[in-house]
Structure formats: structure tokens, C-alpha cells
Design a protein around this motif. Sequence first.
Motif, PDB file in Angstrom:
ATOM      1  N   ASP A 178       0.824  -1.215   0.000  1.00 47.46           N
ATOM      2  CA  ASP A 178       0.000   0.000   0.000  1.00 47.46           C
ATOM      3  C   ASP A 178       0.857   1.264   0.000  1.00 47.46           C
ATOM      4  O   ASP A 178       0.603   2.190  -0.749  1.00 47.46           O
ATOM      5  N   CYS A 179       1.914   1.294   0.861  1.00 46.02           N
ATOM      6  CA  CYS A 179       2.697   2.532   0.965  1.00 46.02           C
ATOM      7  C   CYS A 179       4.180   2.338   0.633  1.00 46.02           C
ATOM      8  O   CYS A 179       4.969   3.272   0.745  1.00 46.02           O
ATOM      9  N   ALA A 180       4.565   1.120   0.264  1.00 42.78           N
ATOM     10  CA  ALA A 180       5.945   0.810  -0.139  1.00 42.78           C
ATOM     11  C   ALA A 180       6.958   0.850   1.009  1.00 42.78           C
ATOM     12  O   ALA A 180       8.161   0.757   0.789  1.00 42.78           O
ATOM     13  N   HIS A 181       6.474   1.000   2.224  1.00 41.52           N
ATOM     14  CA  HIS A 181       7.366   0.956   3.385  1.00 41.52           C
ATOM     15  C   HIS A 181       8.013  -0.424   3.474  1.00 41.52           C
ATOM     16  O   HIS A 181       7.382  -1.436   3.213  1.00 41.52           O
ATOM     17  N   ARG A 182       9.319  -0.443   3.840  1.00 46.12           N
ATOM     18  CA  ARG A 182      10.034  -1.717   3.987  1.00 46.12           C
ATOM     19  C   ARG A 182      10.512  -1.852   5.419  1.00 46.12           C
ATOM     20  O   ARG A 182      11.025  -0.901   5.990  1.00 46.12           O
TER      21      ARG A 182
ATOM     22  N   ALA B  23      11.705  -8.245   9.544  1.00 42.72           N
ATOM     23  CA  ALA B  23      10.740  -8.979  10.356  1.00 42.72           C
ATOM     24  C   ALA B  23      11.297 -10.328  10.756  1.00 42.72           C
ATOM     25  O   ALA B  23      12.159 -10.891  10.091  1.00 42.72           O
ATOM     26  N   THR B  24      10.789 -10.837  11.856  1.00 39.91           N
ATOM     27  CA  THR B  24      11.041 -12.221  12.241  1.00 39.91           C
ATOM     28  C   THR B  24       9.678 -12.820  12.571  1.00 39.91           C
ATOM     29  O   THR B  24       8.724 -12.082  12.825  1.00 39.91           O
ATOM     30  N   ALA B  25       9.594 -14.138  12.572  1.00 36.51           N
ATOM     31  CA  ALA B  25       8.332 -14.789  12.916  1.00 36.51           C
ATOM     32  C   ALA B  25       8.058 -14.585  14.411  1.00 36.51           C
ATOM     33  O   ALA B  25       8.997 -14.607  15.196  1.00 36.51           O
ATOM     34  N   PRO B  26       6.815 -14.399  14.862  1.00 41.23           N
ATOM     35  CA  PRO B  26       5.626 -14.274  14.036  1.00 41.23           C
ATOM     36  C   PRO B  26       5.596 -12.951  13.261  1.00 41.23           C
ATOM     37  O   PRO B  26       5.941 -11.915  13.809  1.00 41.23           O
ATOM     38  N   LEU B  27       5.180 -13.025  12.005  1.00 39.33           N
ATOM     39  CA  LEU B  27       5.145 -11.837  11.161  1.00 39.33           C
ATOM     40  C   LEU B  27       4.032 -10.895  11.606  1.00 39.33           C
ATOM     41  O   LEU B  27       3.018 -11.322  12.144  1.00 39.33           O
ATOM     42  N   GLU B  28       4.267  -9.604  11.347  1.00 37.51           N
ATOM     43  CA  GLU B  28       3.221  -8.611  11.604  1.00 37.51           C
ATOM     44  C   GLU B  28       2.148  -8.779  10.543  1.00 37.51           C
ATOM     45  O   GLU B  28       2.448  -9.104   9.394  1.00 37.51           O
ATOM     46  N   SER B  29       0.899  -8.502  10.894  1.00 32.15           N
ATOM     47  CA  SER B  29      -0.158  -8.608   9.890  1.00 32.15           C
ATOM     48  C   SER B  29      -0.502  -7.247   9.296  1.00 32.15           C
ATOM     49  O   SER B  29      -1.276  -7.150   8.360  1.00 32.15           O
ATOM     50  N   GLN B  30       0.073  -6.177   9.884  1.00 33.59           N
ATOM     51  CA  GLN B  30      -0.222  -4.831   9.382  1.00 33.59           C
ATOM     52  C   GLN B  30       1.051  -4.020   9.240  1.00 33.59           C
ATOM     53  O   GLN B  30       2.002  -4.185  10.006  1.00 33.59           O
ATOM     54  N   CYS B  31       1.044  -3.113   8.275  1.00 28.72           N
ATOM     55  CA  CYS B  31       2.180  -2.224   8.079  1.00 28.72           C
ATOM     56  C   CYS B  31       2.267  -1.242   9.249  1.00 28.72           C
ATOM     57  O   CYS B  31       1.280  -0.596   9.575  1.00 28.72           O
ATOM     58  N   PRO B  32       3.454  -1.142   9.884  1.00 30.31           N
ATOM     59  CA  PRO B  32       3.572  -0.220  11.025  1.00 30.31           C
ATOM     60  C   PRO B  32       3.433   1.241  10.608  1.00 30.31           C
ATOM     61  O   PRO B  32       3.158   2.101  11.438  1.00 30.31           O
ATOM     62  N   GLN B  33       3.619   1.527   9.327  1.00 33.80           N
ATOM     63  CA  GLN B  33       3.551   2.919   8.878  1.00 33.80           C
ATOM     64  C   GLN B  33       2.137   3.353   8.497  1.00 33.80           C
ATOM     65  O   GLN B  33       1.677   4.390   8.909  1.00 33.80           O
TER      66      GLN B  33
END
Lengths: 226, 120
Positions: free
Chosen positions: B75-79, B82-92
Amino acid sequence: MKIPVVKNILSANDQIAADNRATFDELGVFVVNVMASPGAGKTSVILATTARLPSDVRPGVIEGDLASRIDADTIAARNIPVVQINTGSGCHLDAPMIRAALPQLPLQDIDLLFVENVGNLVCPAEFKLGANLAVVVASAPEGHDKSYKYPGMFAAADAVILNKADLLQVFEFDVDYFRRGIEMVNPDAPFFPISCRTGAGMDAWLAWLLEKRQSFAEDRNQSIVV
Amino acid sequence: MHELPVTEGILKTVIETSERNGARRITAINLVIGELSSIVDDSIQFYFDLLSQGTLAENAALHFRREPTIVICLDCAHRFNATAPLESQCPQCGGAHLQVKGSRDFFIESIEVEDEDTGR
Ligand SMILES: Nc1nc2c(ncn2[C@@H]2O[C@H](COP(=O)(O)OP(=O)(O)O)[C@@H](O)[C@H]2O)c(=O)[nH]1
Ligand SMILES: [Mg+2]
Ligand SMILES: [Zn+2]
Ligand SMILES: [Zn+2]
């Protein structure tokens, strides 16, 4: 002095997996590596699938889950050729174990061979067996966060089955959330919600599986070893 | 979980490689491990210390380079890493369309050895 190596650490296993695959290819056996947590329904999916196969696709099973013969006996009771691998405390199947099991199977009489891997969502994904497809079975009671917790496993899947779909509501399982977790690591993997209990969703899964087998039979060079 | 056979594999490869190169001693082993692989550094080290005794690789230093898992927000190209468990939402932006560029690689990149004649 520095010596470059650049060698995959599991390359010894990968080599034997390639040998296994050559054996399968020669005999026209299509192989599916079934991976899941304990109790997700690996044996149930294998049995429900074999029960629906057309008569010209003869199944066989390599049973790798747990050091017991319970699953193997259930399968043998259906007159399906089966061999039990006792992994003891092993946490995954590897290619040499498959190699060692092959002489105990009538491969000439098998068209579609299922390998039930050890119940574990971590390391089975890293050990190639020589199969054509890797299929991960998740299930409703395990919760919809499994795809986020075990990304490596879901990344390795050629298809993801969500079993026990009859229990989705009971466990408030958010299918979209679960799927987004899979798509993060593996956007192309087909997704099949099924219920071995009711038979729901089995047709779509079976159609896909048979189509994969068909396209492999037409072009044996295309598939990668898993 | 299965680090014992994995460590045996590492040892076999590095010893063969150094023998082929006429090395006297292995001083370091450089490993690359993708963050999505299940390998645990400490277990490898544990088995290595045990298994390498009396071999060319005894006392060699194990260097682990972890290849990070990178998540890209569609959605916003933020990179972000991450490590498992993965986030389900972009922090930005809070978006839920994320793509993981992670690696499950696990290989021996290189070894460092002391030469037969020069001792270096
Ligand atoms: N409700 C429900 N239970 C199922 C379904 N599939 C399997 N089970 C049950 O789940 C348990 C574990 O199944 P099993 O196939 O042995 O799992 P495995 O350990 O992955 O081989 C058994 O009690 C099955 O009857 C399903 O679709 N719905
Ligand atoms: Mg089972
Ligand atoms: Zn393992
Ligand atoms: Zn974003």
C-alpha cells in the motif's frame, strides 16, 4: 587463506532427493509431501483424497508420522499399499528415509504416492524428499495465526489446505486473515478450505491435484524437486 | 531441532574442502542462514564444539550471517525487517497487503584455513 565454498548445507539430502525423484519419474509415480501440525488432519486428508480418486489413479502412502502403526494400519485397512517409517524422536522426514522405504512399496502399482510427514510446522519444509508437490494442511482448531507464526512452512507450500472447515465458526477462525498471512510469503499458492468430515471442498482440491499430476505427466522436466 | 545431522553435514563439507586445498587447520567457517530457516545458531555451535574435537576444524570460529526477512507494504511501499511471528499490518500505514522477501537459504559461504607449509 580464505576458500569459498558456497554449498547448501543440506545438499547431501538434496542429492538423494533428486535420486528419489529420478526413481519416481522412471516409474511414473507422482509424489505429494503432506506437511502439517500433529492432528491437523494429514491422515484424514490422504484417506479422503484416495477415496475419491478415479480408478486409474492408484494410491500409495509412506507414513512418517509418529513411531506407531496406527495411521499405517488405518490406511492398510483400505487396501492401499503403505509403508511405515519409524522416525523415533526425529522431527522431520528426510530423503534417505524415503529412499530406504521404497523397496517396501510396490511402486509399479502406484500412480500417486502420498508421504505423510512428521507432524511439525518447522523443519519438514527444509528437507526435500524427492516429491513433486509439497502440500501444507492447516486446520481450524489451530487458529488463524499459524501462517504468521510459521512463515517458512507456508512459503514452501505448493498448495495450502485448510482442513476442518466444518469447525471454522466454532473456533472463530478468520479465513481472510489466515490467507493474508500465506499471501505475504507465498502469493501464488492455491488455497483449499475443506472438511474431511463433510466432504466440503474436496472436489476443488482433487481437481487441482489431478491436473497437476496430468501436467507433470505431459512434461516431466517442468517440476522442481520438493 | 535437527541441528545434529546438520552440523555433521557442515563438518563433512568443510573438512573435505580443506583437505582438498591442503590446509592444516580450519580457523573459521562462514555460514549464511536465512531468517526464515529454522536453524538455531546456538545448537549448531553446541554440536560443532562436540563433533569437531580431534578434527581439522577443532577450535574453528563459527560465523553466522543472518539474512534478514524484509517485509514490503504494497500500500505505501514501506520496507521493514521482520522475524516470525510476522506482523499482519504495516507499522507505517496500517495496510494489510504485505509481501515478504525472505530467504530460507542455509549455506556455507567460505572457510578460512591455515596453509600446510606456511602455517598461515
Ligand atoms: N471436525 C473435523 N475433524 C476432523 C477433520 N479431519 C480430521 N479430523 C479429526 O482430527 C483428528 C486428527 O486427524 P488426523 O488425520 O489423524 O491428523 P494427523 O495427525 O495430521 O494425521 C482426528 O480425530 C480426525 O477425526 C475434519 O474435517 N473435521
Ligand atoms: Mg496422521
Ligand atoms: Zn527436523
Ligand atoms: Zn504501509
